[in-house]
Design a protein around this motif. Structure first.
Motif, PDB file in Angstrom:
ATOM      1  N   PRO A   1      -3.193   5.671  -9.984  1.00 12.86           N
ATOM      2  CA  PRO A   1      -3.884   5.751 -11.278  1.00 12.86           C
ATOM      3  C   PRO A   1      -4.978   6.800 -11.314  1.00 12.86           C
ATOM      4  N   SER A   2      -5.594   7.129 -10.183  1.00 10.14           N
ATOM      5  CA  SER A   2      -6.666   8.117 -10.220  1.00 10.14           C
ATOM      6  C   SER A   2      -6.239   9.434  -9.602  1.00 10.14           C
ATOM      7  N   GLY A   3      -4.997   9.534  -9.160  1.00  7.24           N
ATOM      8  CA  GLY A   3      -4.536  10.772  -8.540  1.00  7.24           C
ATOM      9  C   GLY A   3      -4.853  10.863  -7.068  1.00  7.24           C
ATOM     10  N   LYS A   4      -5.501   9.813  -6.515  1.00  6.89           N
ATOM     11  CA  LYS A   4      -5.851   9.886  -5.101  1.00  6.89           C
ATOM     12  C   LYS A   4      -5.121   8.783  -4.341  1.00  6.89           C
ATOM     13  N   VAL A   5      -4.782   9.081  -3.117  1.00  5.68           N
ATOM     14  CA  VAL A   5      -4.124   8.078  -2.287  1.00  5.68           C
ATOM     15  C   VAL A   5      -5.123   7.535  -1.285  1.00  5.68           C
ATOM     16  N   PRO A   6      -4.972   6.332  -0.745  1.00  2.91           N
ATOM     17  CA  PRO A   6      -3.875   5.415  -1.028  1.00  2.91           C
ATOM     18  C   PRO A   6      -4.188   4.527  -2.232  1.00  2.91           C
ATOM     19  N   PHE A   7      -3.169   3.836  -2.694  1.00  3.55           N
ATOM     20  CA  PHE A   7      -3.430   2.821  -3.707  1.00  3.55           C
ATOM     21  C   PHE A   7      -2.625   1.580  -3.346  1.00  3.55           C
TER      22      PHE A   7
ATOM     23  N   LEU B   1       1.887  -4.571   2.992  1.00  3.04           N
ATOM     24  CA  LEU B   1       3.000  -3.776   3.510  1.00  3.04           C
ATOM     25  C   LEU B   1       2.718  -2.317   3.197  1.00  3.04           C
ATOM     26  N   VAL B   2       3.005  -1.434   4.144  1.00  5.05           N
ATOM     27  CA  VAL B   2       2.758  -0.012   3.914  1.00  5.05           C
ATOM     28  C   VAL B   2       4.065   0.640   3.504  1.00  5.05           C
ATOM     29  N   SER B   3       4.046   1.290   2.350  1.00  9.63           N
ATOM     30  CA  SER B   3       5.253   1.936   1.854  1.00  9.63           C
ATOM     31  C   SER B   3       4.978   3.414   1.663  1.00  9.63           C
ATOM     32  N   CYS B   4       5.828   4.260   2.232  1.00 12.22           N
ATOM     33  CA  CYS B   4       5.605   5.699   2.156  1.00 12.22           C
ATOM     34  C   CYS B   4       6.486   6.290   1.068  1.00 12.22           C
ATOM     35  N   ARG B   5       5.858   6.981   0.144  1.00 13.45           N
ATOM     36  CA  ARG B   5       6.604   7.613  -0.938  1.00 13.45           C
ATOM     37  C   ARG B   5       6.167   9.056  -1.060  1.00 13.45           C
ATOM     38  N   ALA B   6       7.142   9.916  -1.405  1.00 10.25           N
ATOM     39  CA  ALA B   6       6.800  11.327  -1.537  1.00 10.25           C
ATOM     40  C   ALA B   6       5.910  11.584  -2.732  1.00 10.25           C
ATOM     41  N   ASN B   7       6.013  10.752  -3.764  1.00  4.42           N
ATOM     42  CA  ASN B   7       5.222  11.001  -4.976  1.00  4.42           C
ATOM     43  C   ASN B   7       4.068  10.028  -5.126  1.00  4.42           C
ATOM     44  N   ALA B   8       3.559   9.552  -3.987  1.00  5.59           N
ATOM     45  CA  ALA B   8       2.475   8.554  -4.042  1.00  5.59           C
ATOM     46  C   ALA B   8       1.280   9.064  -4.825  1.00  5.59           C
ATOM     47  N   GLU B   9       0.966  10.361  -4.639  1.00  3.16           N
ATOM     48  CA  GLU B   9      -0.194  10.929  -5.317  1.00  3.16           C
ATOM     49  C   GLU B   9      -0.058  10.858  -6.833  1.00  3.16           C
ATOM     50  N   TYR B  10       1.165  11.030  -7.303  1.00  5.06           N
ATOM     51  CA  TYR B  10       1.376  11.015  -8.751  1.00  5.06           C
ATOM     52  C   TYR B  10       1.445   9.599  -9.288  1.00  5.06           C
ATOM     53  N   MET B  11       1.846   8.642  -8.419  1.00  5.73           N
ATOM     54  CA  MET B  11       1.901   7.256  -8.891  1.00  5.73           C
ATOM     55  C   MET B  11       0.508   6.665  -9.026  1.00  5.73           C
TER      56      MET B  11
ATOM     57  N   LEU C   1       0.858  -1.172   0.000  1.00  7.90           N
ATOM     58  CA  LEU C   1       0.000   0.000   0.000  1.00  7.90           C
ATOM     59  C   LEU C   1       0.896   1.223   0.000  1.00  7.90           C
ATOM     60  N   TYR C   2       0.616   2.150  -0.905  1.00  5.53           N
ATOM     61  CA  TYR C   2       1.444   3.344  -1.012  1.00  5.53           C
ATOM     62  C   TYR C   2       0.692   4.554  -0.496  1.00  5.53           C
ATOM     63  N   GLN C   3       1.390   5.355   0.305  1.00  2.63           N
ATOM     64  CA  GLN C   3       0.795   6.601   0.798  1.00  2.63           C
ATOM     65  C   GLN C   3       1.919   7.624   0.901  1.00  2.63           C
ATOM     66  N   PRO C   4       1.564   8.915   1.065  1.00  2.79           N
ATOM     67  CA  PRO C   4       2.615   9.918   1.238  1.00  2.79           C
ATOM     68  C   PRO C   4       3.391   9.699   2.542  1.00  2.79           C
ATOM     69  N   LEU C   5       4.501  10.402   2.677  1.00  5.00           N
ATOM     70  CA  LEU C   5       5.378  10.228   3.834  1.00  5.00           C
ATOM     71  C   LEU C   5       4.623  10.513   5.122  1.00  5.00           C
TER      72      LEU C   5
ATOM     73  N   GLU D   1       5.627  10.961   8.391  1.00  4.92           N
ATOM     74  CA  GLU D   1       6.042  11.917   9.421  1.00  4.92           C
ATOM     75  C   GLU D   1       5.884  13.356   8.955  1.00  4.92           C
ATOM     76  N   ASP D   2       6.236  13.601   7.686  1.00  6.05           N
ATOM     77  CA  ASP D   2       6.359  15.005   7.262  1.00  6.05           C
ATOM     78  C   ASP D   2       5.316  15.465   6.267  1.00  6.05           C
ATOM     79  N   GLN D   3       4.787  14.543   5.439  1.00  4.32           N
ATOM     80  CA  GLN D   3       4.059  15.029   4.289  1.00  4.32           C
ATOM     81  C   GLN D   3       2.557  14.801   4.379  1.00  4.32           C
ATOM     82  N   ILE D   4       2.132  13.663   4.902  1.00  7.47           N
ATOM     83  CA  ILE D   4       0.732  13.270   4.735  1.00  7.47           C
ATOM     84  C   ILE D   4      -0.187  14.200   5.514  1.00  7.47           C
ATOM     85  N   LEU D   5      -1.355  14.475   4.919  1.00  5.80           N
ATOM     86  CA  LEU D   5      -2.329  15.352   5.551  1.00  5.80           C
ATOM     87  C   LEU D   5      -3.466  14.520   6.140  1.00  5.80           C
ATOM     88  N   LEU D   6      -4.329  15.216   6.867  1.00  3.61           N
ATOM     89  CA  LEU D   6      -5.387  14.550   7.617  1.00  3.61           C
ATOM     90  C   LEU D   6      -6.266  13.682   6.728  1.00  3.61           C
TER      91      LEU D   6
END
Lengths: 274, 324
Positions: free
Chosen positions: A68-74, A56-66, A24-28, A30-35
């Motif tokens: 397919p619909s522009g929304k996280v998580p995927f 497995l949860v994987s945090c990526r800074a560009n999750a939103e761009y990865m 599962l991919y989501q933004p970072l 500690e620093d990036q993800i919003l409510l």
């Protein structure tokens, strides 16, 4: 996803069992993800845990761009990528795992309606508070959203996102609302959820469904996230059965996870419910 | 209790296409007002610029200004003690919120698409009605503006900024809408209204969103075919129309008959011929006057001189003959 793509994905999905390395991919965290993104991500994680599917949860800074619909998580399962809770529920159903099979037609109608209620009111209120309230946007949302990027990209991306969210609020008629009215809407939504839950352990009696996962994701995140003020969390705390509902799901599905992750609380989110 | 204060005023799109109002938000507000028995002064207009907020529907109260969103109008009416949800239990109130959210997220996008974005429906039904019923010169550009606004709104609601009129969007939207309609049908069952025997705000919302799909005859809308199979929803709408909008439903029955059954071409043909003749005459007159004013004038003068000169010659020859 278009209908044809959905049907195609379902066919392929049904063929393979759930792999061990689903991610599962989501933004970072500690620093990036919003409510709002954090709430959506927690909802999906809870749903998959309820189904007993490892992820497995994987945090990526560009999750939103990865995504397919522009929304996280995927989630990335096998060789398919599926984003947002609705399509993920359908995807897991195609693989043979479903939480809502035991419901009859009227109950399923109610479940779908209450899920839309959470999306329509709670999620929209979260977006409003994050991006349309100037104080929160300046102090929290814009700095966090643009933290992985350097100047001037960080300013451009942050303002672009803010503008996009404000246009959406305009389109659905929320731009005329004041912050007080938004808190009032959150309160109404929580009251409706509280009424529906009553004294039952889950929304549909004994077994949890995707509605429970979605509600838990949003309420838990609201309760454990520190914004500029605590008013949002206070609105939720005034409903005791919702609080105990969150405790119960946290204890049942996340107890092991909490024992594993002993990290101290960050500035943004606390580890568990007070 | 006798209310001495002047009633609030409600501005709505006027009736048409078989409905008390052609706009779905206006239908919601009108239905709620009838359910709650609110004594409103209703202005049915076809010019959104005349409304106090610039868009329709709009509620103007004496003390609290104006508001435009259906949810805000209903809240305003509740504050004035006109509450159709008075008898609902707390759980029913919760269900109301949930099902309204379902409608707004799943059914409303398909409705916007069917009326405003689908090219055939827009040209033949929506734009035609607005063109015929709005005043000059608004009817030339305002429907186009409204269509752009609705497309923008649809894109923002669905979160898909590249949504275009086409089969993919249509399939996706109608699939979601059909699921919503099935869920509503299951929830309604065989009851007269969603909660008991008297209608509530949920009934107003469902009526407002469903009635255009049931009553307006759209040439290209698969959703309407599927909707015909859901009998209880059809009965629900017709029930509300006959109970709460009796005068409009009688007018509405006549209008679609005259405009569609006889065929719109026959109605327009005599006017078409007349228009064609008029335009040809105007064109010929314009050409003649242009010719007179510029070139042919000179030729005509020369012809007159020619006529004059033989006459004078004849005259002189006649004189000569007379003299002789």
């Amino acid at each position: 996803m278009s209908l044809a793509a959905e049907a195609f994905v379902s066919q392929i999905a049904a063929a393979e069992p759930w792999p061990e390395n689903a991610t599962l991919y989501q933004p970072l965290k500690e620093d990036q993800i919003l409510l709002s993104d954090s709430a959506s991500s927690l909802a999906v994680q809870t749903f998959l845990r309820m189904c007993g599917l490892p992820v497995l949860v994987s945090c990526r800074a560009n999750a939103e761009y990865m995504s397919p619909s522009g929304k996280v998580p995927f989630i990335h399962v096998g060789n398919q990528v599926v984003s947002e809770l609705g399509p993920i529920v359908q995807f897991t159903k195609a693989k043979g795992h479903s939480l809502s099979d035991g419901l009859d037609d009227v109950q399923r109608a109610e479940m779908k309606a209450y899920m839309e209620l959470v999306n329509n009111m709670l999620l929209t209120a979260e977006l409003y508070i994050q991006w349309c309230d100037d104080h929160t946007a300046t102090e929290i949302s814009r700095p966090r959203y643009s933290s992985p990027y350097s100047w001037p990209l960080n300013h451009i991306l942050a303002y672009q996102k803010q503008w996009e969210v404000r246009r959406k609020m305009n389109a659905i008629g929320w731009s005329g609302k004041s912050l007080e009215q938004v808190y009032e809407d959150v309160s109404q939504c929580c009251q409706a959820l509280s009424q529906r839950l009553g004294t039952q352990p889950y929304f549909f009696s004994k077994q949890p469904t995707e509605l429970d996962a979605l509600v838990f994701g949003h309420l838990f995140t609201i309760l454990t996230t520190q914004l500029t003020n605590d008013e949002l969390a206070e609105k939720v705390k005034s409903y005791t059965n919702l609080l105990s509902f969150c405790h119960r799901i946290e204890q049942t599905y996340f107890k092991e996870h909490e024992r594993e992750s002993q990290s101290g609380s960050s500035r943004h989110s606390k580890g568990s419910l007070p | 209790m006798l209310k001495m204060a002047a009633p609030s005023e409600l501005f709505c799109w006027k009736a048409g296409l078989g409905l008390p109002s052609v706009n779905t938000d206006c239908l919601i507000v009108l239905a709620y007002a009838r359910f709650a028995g609110a004594p409103l002064k209703i202005h049915k207009i076809s010019n959104p610029w005349r409304s106090p907020t610039g868009s329709l529907p709009a509620l103007r109260t004496k003390d609290e200004g104006s508001c435009s969103q259906p949810s805000q109008i209903i809240i305003q009416l509740r504050k004035q003690k006109y509450n159709a949800d008075y008898d609902l239990s707390a759980k029913e109130g919760a269900d109301t919120l949930a099902f309204i959210s379902l409608l707004e997220e799943r059914l409303l996008p398909a409705l916007i698409y069917a009326l405003w974005i689908d090219p055939k429906n827009y040209v033949e039904v929506t734009r035609r009605w607005h063109g015929e019923n709005m005043s000059f010169p608004l009817n030339f550009f305002l429907p186009g503006c409204m269509q752009n606004r609705q497309l923008e709104r649809l894109r923002l609601i669905r979160g898909n900024s590249s949504l275009e009129a086409g089969e993919e969007a249509e399939n996706e939207l109608y699939h979601d809408a059909l699921e919503c309609l099935n869920l509503l049908s299951q929830r309604l069952g065989s009851n007269k209204f969603f909660f008991g025997d008297s209608p509530s705000s949920l009934d107003a919302y469902v009526f407002g969103r469903l009635a255009p799909l049931i009553k307006i005859r759209l040439p290209n809308c698969r959703l309407q075919q599927n909707l015909k199979n859901l009998d209880n929803l059809n009965t629900f709408c017709c029930n509300i129309l006959s109970l709460y909008f009796p005068s409009e439903s009688k007018e509405g029955v006549n209008r679609p008959m005259s405009s569609t059954q006889q065929g719109s071409e026959f109605d327009n043909e005599p006017y078409k011929r007349r228009k064609q003749l008029l335009s040809v005459l105007v064109a010929v007159a314009a050409m003649l006057s242009y010719a007179l004013l510029t070139g042919i004038v000179a030729i005509e003068h020369m012809q007159e001189e020619e006529h004059v000169s033989p006459a004078s010659l004849r005259g002189s020859s006649q004189d000569e003959e007379e003299e002789e």
